[in-house]
Design a protein around this motif. Structure first.
Motif, PDB file in Angstrom:
ATOM      1  N   TYR A  40       2.624   1.523 -39.345  1.00 48.41           N
ATOM      2  CA  TYR A  40       3.674   1.629 -40.680  1.00 48.41           C
ATOM      3  C   TYR A  40       3.851   2.136 -40.754  1.00 48.41           C
ATOM      4  O   TYR A  40       4.463   3.281 -41.502  1.00 48.41           O
ATOM      5  N   LEU A  41       5.605   2.409 -39.476  1.00 49.66           N
ATOM      6  CA  LEU A  41       6.291   2.901 -39.866  1.00 49.66           C
ATOM      7  C   LEU A  41       8.294   2.396 -39.399  1.00 49.66           C
ATOM      8  O   LEU A  41       7.786   1.831 -38.885  1.00 49.66           O
ATOM      9  N   ARG A  42       9.131   2.703 -40.429  1.00 53.41           N
ATOM     10  CA  ARG A  42      10.231   2.314 -39.973  1.00 53.41           C
ATOM     11  C   ARG A  42      11.397   3.365 -39.896  1.00 53.41           C
ATOM     12  O   ARG A  42      11.167   4.416 -40.685  1.00 53.41           O
ATOM     13  N   PHE A  43      12.084   3.110 -39.085  1.00 54.60           N
ATOM     14  CA  PHE A  43      13.540   4.197 -38.389  1.00 54.60           C
ATOM     15  C   PHE A  43      14.115   3.256 -38.957  1.00 54.60           C
ATOM     16  O   PHE A  43      14.901   2.298 -37.797  1.00 54.60           O
ATOM     17  N   VAL A  44      15.055   3.129 -40.078  1.00 55.41           N
ATOM     18  CA  VAL A  44      16.248   2.407 -39.901  1.00 55.41           C
ATOM     19  C   VAL A  44      17.802   3.549 -39.886  1.00 55.41           C
ATOM     20  O   VAL A  44      18.030   4.639 -41.346  1.00 55.41           O
ATOM     21  N   GLY A  45      18.719   3.538 -40.075  1.00 62.66           N
ATOM     22  CA  GLY A  45      20.285   3.813 -39.706  1.00 62.66           C
ATOM     23  C   GLY A  45      20.267   5.239 -39.289  1.00 62.66           C
ATOM     24  O   GLY A  45      21.304   5.872 -39.986  1.00 62.66           O
ATOM     25  N   LEU A  46      19.187   5.777 -38.437  1.00 67.52           N
ATOM     26  CA  LEU A  46      19.809   6.386 -37.998  1.00 67.52           C
ATOM     27  C   LEU A  46      20.180   6.592 -36.754  1.00 67.52           C
ATOM     28  O   LEU A  46      19.936   6.117 -35.865  1.00 67.52           O
ATOM     29  N   THR A  47      20.910   7.969 -36.110  1.00 62.99           N
ATOM     30  CA  THR A  47      21.012   8.783 -34.789  1.00 62.99           C
ATOM     31  C   THR A  47      20.143   9.003 -34.532  1.00 62.99           C
ATOM     32  O   THR A  47      19.312  10.481 -34.877  1.00 62.99           O
ATOM     33  N   ILE A  48      19.426   8.603 -33.022  1.00 59.80           N
ATOM     34  CA  ILE A  48      18.390   9.035 -32.145  1.00 59.80           C
ATOM     35  C   ILE A  48      19.183   9.614 -31.127  1.00 59.80           C
ATOM     36  O   ILE A  48      19.644   8.674 -29.780  1.00 59.80           O
ATOM     37  N   GLU A  49      18.858  10.870 -30.282  1.00 63.22           N
ATOM     38  CA  GLU A  49      19.908  11.595 -29.263  1.00 63.22           C
ATOM     39  C   GLU A  49      19.459  11.134 -28.266  1.00 63.22           C
ATOM     40  O   GLU A  49      20.242  11.309 -26.902  1.00 63.22           O
ATOM     41  N   ASP A  50      18.065  11.293 -28.128  1.00 62.97           N
ATOM     42  CA  ASP A  50      17.433  11.320 -26.963  1.00 62.97           C
ATOM     43  C   ASP A  50      16.125  10.789 -26.453  1.00 62.97           C
ATOM     44  O   ASP A  50      15.043  10.842 -26.428  1.00 62.97           O
ATOM     45  N   GLN A  55       2.905   4.969 -28.363  1.00 63.94           N
ATOM     46  CA  GLN A  55       2.755   4.690 -27.791  1.00 63.94           C
ATOM     47  C   GLN A  55       1.399   4.579 -28.363  1.00 63.94           C
ATOM     48  O   GLN A  55       0.885   4.588 -29.421  1.00 63.94           O
ATOM     49  N   ASN A  56       0.934   3.027 -28.262  1.00 63.97           N
ATOM     50  CA  ASN A  56      -0.315   2.173 -28.859  1.00 63.97           C
ATOM     51  C   ASN A  56      -0.456   1.603 -30.066  1.00 63.97           C
ATOM     52  O   ASN A  56      -1.565   2.295 -30.865  1.00 63.97           O
ATOM     53  N   ALA A  57       1.269   2.135 -30.607  1.00 63.68           N
ATOM     54  CA  ALA A  57       1.084   1.983 -32.574  1.00 63.68           C
ATOM     55  C   ALA A  57       1.257   0.361 -31.972  1.00 63.68           C
ATOM     56  O   ALA A  57       1.883  -0.146 -31.985  1.00 63.68           O
ATOM     57  N   ARG A  58       0.501   0.158 -33.194  1.00 56.90           N
ATOM     58  CA  ARG A  58       0.681  -1.621 -33.698  1.00 56.90           C
ATOM     59  C   ARG A  58       1.557  -1.311 -35.194  1.00 56.90           C
ATOM     60  O   ARG A  58       1.395   0.205 -36.042  1.00 56.90           O
ATOM     61  N   TYR A  59       2.611  -2.236 -35.773  1.00 56.91           N
ATOM     62  CA  TYR A  59       3.252  -2.112 -36.853  1.00 56.91           C
ATOM     63  C   TYR A  59       4.297  -1.209 -36.740  1.00 56.91           C
ATOM     64  O   TYR A  59       4.382   0.006 -37.693  1.00 56.91           O
ATOM     65  N   TRP A  60       5.210  -1.537 -36.247  1.00 56.43           N
ATOM     66  CA  TRP A  60       6.816  -0.334 -36.382  1.00 56.43           C
ATOM     67  C   TRP A  60       7.445  -1.068 -36.420  1.00 56.43           C
ATOM     68  O   TRP A  60       8.138  -1.892 -35.620  1.00 56.43           O
ATOM     69  N   ALA A  61       8.770  -0.535 -36.800  1.00 50.99           N
ATOM     70  CA  ALA A  61      10.217  -1.403 -36.037  1.00 50.99           C
ATOM     71  C   ALA A  61      11.380   0.264 -36.369  1.00 50.99           C
ATOM     72  O   ALA A  61      11.221   1.204 -36.722  1.00 50.99           O
ATOM     73  N   LEU A  62      12.358  -0.039 -35.324  1.00 44.22           N
ATOM     74  CA  LEU A  62      13.361   0.049 -35.031  1.00 44.22           C
ATOM     75  C   LEU A  62      14.575  -0.524 -35.910  1.00 44.22           C
ATOM     76  O   LEU A  62      15.317  -1.975 -35.404  1.00 44.22           O
ATOM     77  N   GLU A  63      15.375  -0.144 -37.326  1.00 49.00           N
ATOM     78  CA  GLU A  63      16.769  -1.247 -37.272  1.00 49.00           C
ATOM     79  C   GLU A  63      17.489   0.293 -37.460  1.00 49.00           C
ATOM     80  O   GLU A  63      17.693   0.672 -38.241  1.00 49.00           O
ATOM     81  N   ASP A  64      19.031  -0.552 -37.079  1.00 46.67           N
ATOM     82  CA  ASP A  64      20.105  -0.372 -37.401  1.00 46.67           C
ATOM     83  C   ASP A  64      20.331   1.380 -37.010  1.00 46.67           C
ATOM     84  O   ASP A  64      21.397   1.479 -37.724  1.00 46.67           O
ATOM     85  N   CYS A  65      19.760   1.778 -35.984  1.00 48.03           N
ATOM     86  CA  CYS A  65      19.997   2.801 -35.203  1.00 48.03           C
ATOM     87  C   CYS A  65      20.666   3.225 -33.885  1.00 48.03           C
ATOM     88  O   CYS A  65      20.987   1.758 -33.388  1.00 48.03           O
ATOM     89  N   LEU A  66      21.415   3.913 -33.844  1.00 44.00           N
ATOM     90  CA  LEU A  66      21.900   4.897 -32.792  1.00 44.00           C
ATOM     91  C   LEU A  66      20.910   4.871 -31.649  1.00 44.00           C
ATOM     92  O   LEU A  66      20.699   5.872 -32.359  1.00 44.00           O
ATOM     93  N   ILE A  67      21.373   4.167 -30.649  1.00 39.69           N
ATOM     94  CA  ILE A  67      19.944   5.417 -30.065  1.00 39.69           C
ATOM     95  C   ILE A  67      20.547   5.665 -28.208  1.00 39.69           C
ATOM     96  O   ILE A  67      20.641   4.908 -27.760  1.00 39.69           O
ATOM     97  N   GLU A  68      20.215   6.868 -27.953  1.00 36.76           N
ATOM     98  CA  GLU A  68      21.047   7.132 -26.939  1.00 36.76           C
ATOM     99  C   GLU A  68      19.733   7.883 -26.069  1.00 36.76           C
ATOM    100  O   GLU A  68      18.266   8.176 -26.297  1.00 36.76           O
ATOM    101  N   ARG A  69      19.976   8.570 -24.260  1.00 36.55           N
ATOM    102  CA  ARG A  69      19.345   9.355 -24.051  1.00 36.55           C
ATOM    103  C   ARG A  69      20.401  10.402 -23.266  1.00 36.55           C
ATOM    104  O   ARG A  69      21.346  10.074 -22.963  1.00 36.55           O
ATOM    105  N   TYR A  70      20.134  11.648 -23.676  1.00 39.98           N
ATOM    106  CA  TYR A  70      20.881  12.816 -22.947  1.00 39.98           C
ATOM    107  C   TYR A  70      20.652  12.442 -21.496  1.00 39.98           C
ATOM    108  O   TYR A  70      20.059  11.805 -20.604  1.00 39.98           O
ATOM    109  N   GLY A  71      21.373  12.881 -21.269  1.00 43.06           N
ATOM    110  CA  GLY A  71      22.245  12.829 -19.171  1.00 43.06           C
ATOM    111  C   GLY A  71      21.949  13.702 -18.846  1.00 43.06           C
ATOM    112  O   GLY A  71      21.347  14.883 -18.959  1.00 43.06           O
TER     113      GLY A  71
END
Length: 250
Positions: A40-50, A55-71
């Motif tokens: 039961y977690l929502r992440f909204v409007g965040l920048t996530i760099e890496d 894992q094994n989680a039910r009921y979650w959401a990512l909305e309007d985020c910028l998501i990348e990985r470190y090179g």
């Protein structure tokens, strides 16, 4: 529900989100498909760099985020397998309105009732979306383009990979029954990949009992890629392809 959201006028940056147990983003299939606890977690409007791993989680959401990985995202198997959003089993999951870029693969995983809606997935070195065991799920309204590792498959080094925009995959060995089932791909725009626009692969290519089921592609726009637009290379029961548009360069 608990929501982590940017305050008005703020631009919060997180290094990484990891919800669950374990220490690897490898899709190990050890806990089943559906997950075993309600987040039961929502992440909204965040920048996530890496990257993000659930894992094994039910009921979650990512909305309007910028998501990348470190090179870096090339140069080794470890680098090119970096994935921005990893789903390792779960249920009732939403990834909506996010920009996913600067990564190896944009999104990969398995679970039930997954909705991937209205995202901009681009600028990666491996796959756009890797569907590794989605059940009763929807991939709709996404713009997916520009995936290329920069070298041909005939060249060294051996870390080079096919780069597909949507990769529908049954893993193996040892995971019989992890096919994709009842997945709808609708209103997506796909173009500019080193390899296929859509690629089906089944590790159990000779096992007639393990095959994808009830896969629908409708109302999508397929632009130019450097290999096949749609490569149904392995068995699928109930494949529907309707009302799609195919574009080519003049």
């Amino acid at each position: 529900w608990v929501t982590f959201q940017a305050a008005d006028g703020a631009s919060p940056v997180l290094e990484h989100i990891w919800i669950g147990t374990g220490t690897s983003n490898t899709l190990d299939y050890s806990q089943g498909r559906q997950g075993n606890y309600n987040a039961y977690l929502r992440f909204v409007g965040l920048t996530i760099e890496d990257g993000v791993i659930f894992q094994n989680a039910r009921y979650w959401a990512l909305e309007d985020c910028l998501i990348e990985r470190y090179g870096p995202w090339t140069g080794s198997v470890e680098n090119i397998e970096k994935t921005a959003v990893v789903i390792k089993a779960g249920d009732h999951i939403t990834i909506k309105g996010c920009e996913i870029t600067n990564t190896g693969t944009g999104l990969a995983g398995y679970g039930r009732d997954i909705s991937v809606i209205g995202n901009w997935i681009h600028g990666g070195k491996h796959d756009g979306i890797r569907v590794n065991g989605f059940w009763n799920s929807l991939v709709e309204g996404n713009l997916i383009h520009d995936f290329d590792d920069g070298v041909t498959d005939a060249e060294e080094p051996t870390w080079s990979r096919h780069c597909d925009l949507i990769h529908i995959f049954i893993p193996g060995p040892g995971y019989a029954g992890w096919q994709n089932h009842n997945v709808v791909f609708r209103n997506n725009v796909l173009y500019d990949a080193e390899a296929q626009g859509v690629q089906f692969n089944n590790y159990y290519a000779t096992a007639a009992t393990v095959r994808n089921e009830l896969i629908t592609f409708e109302n999508n726009v397929f632009g130019p890629t450097h290999a096949n637009m749609f490569n149904n290379a392995d068995r699928c029961d109930g494949l529907i392809f309707r009302h799609n548009t195919v574009c080519k360069l003049a």
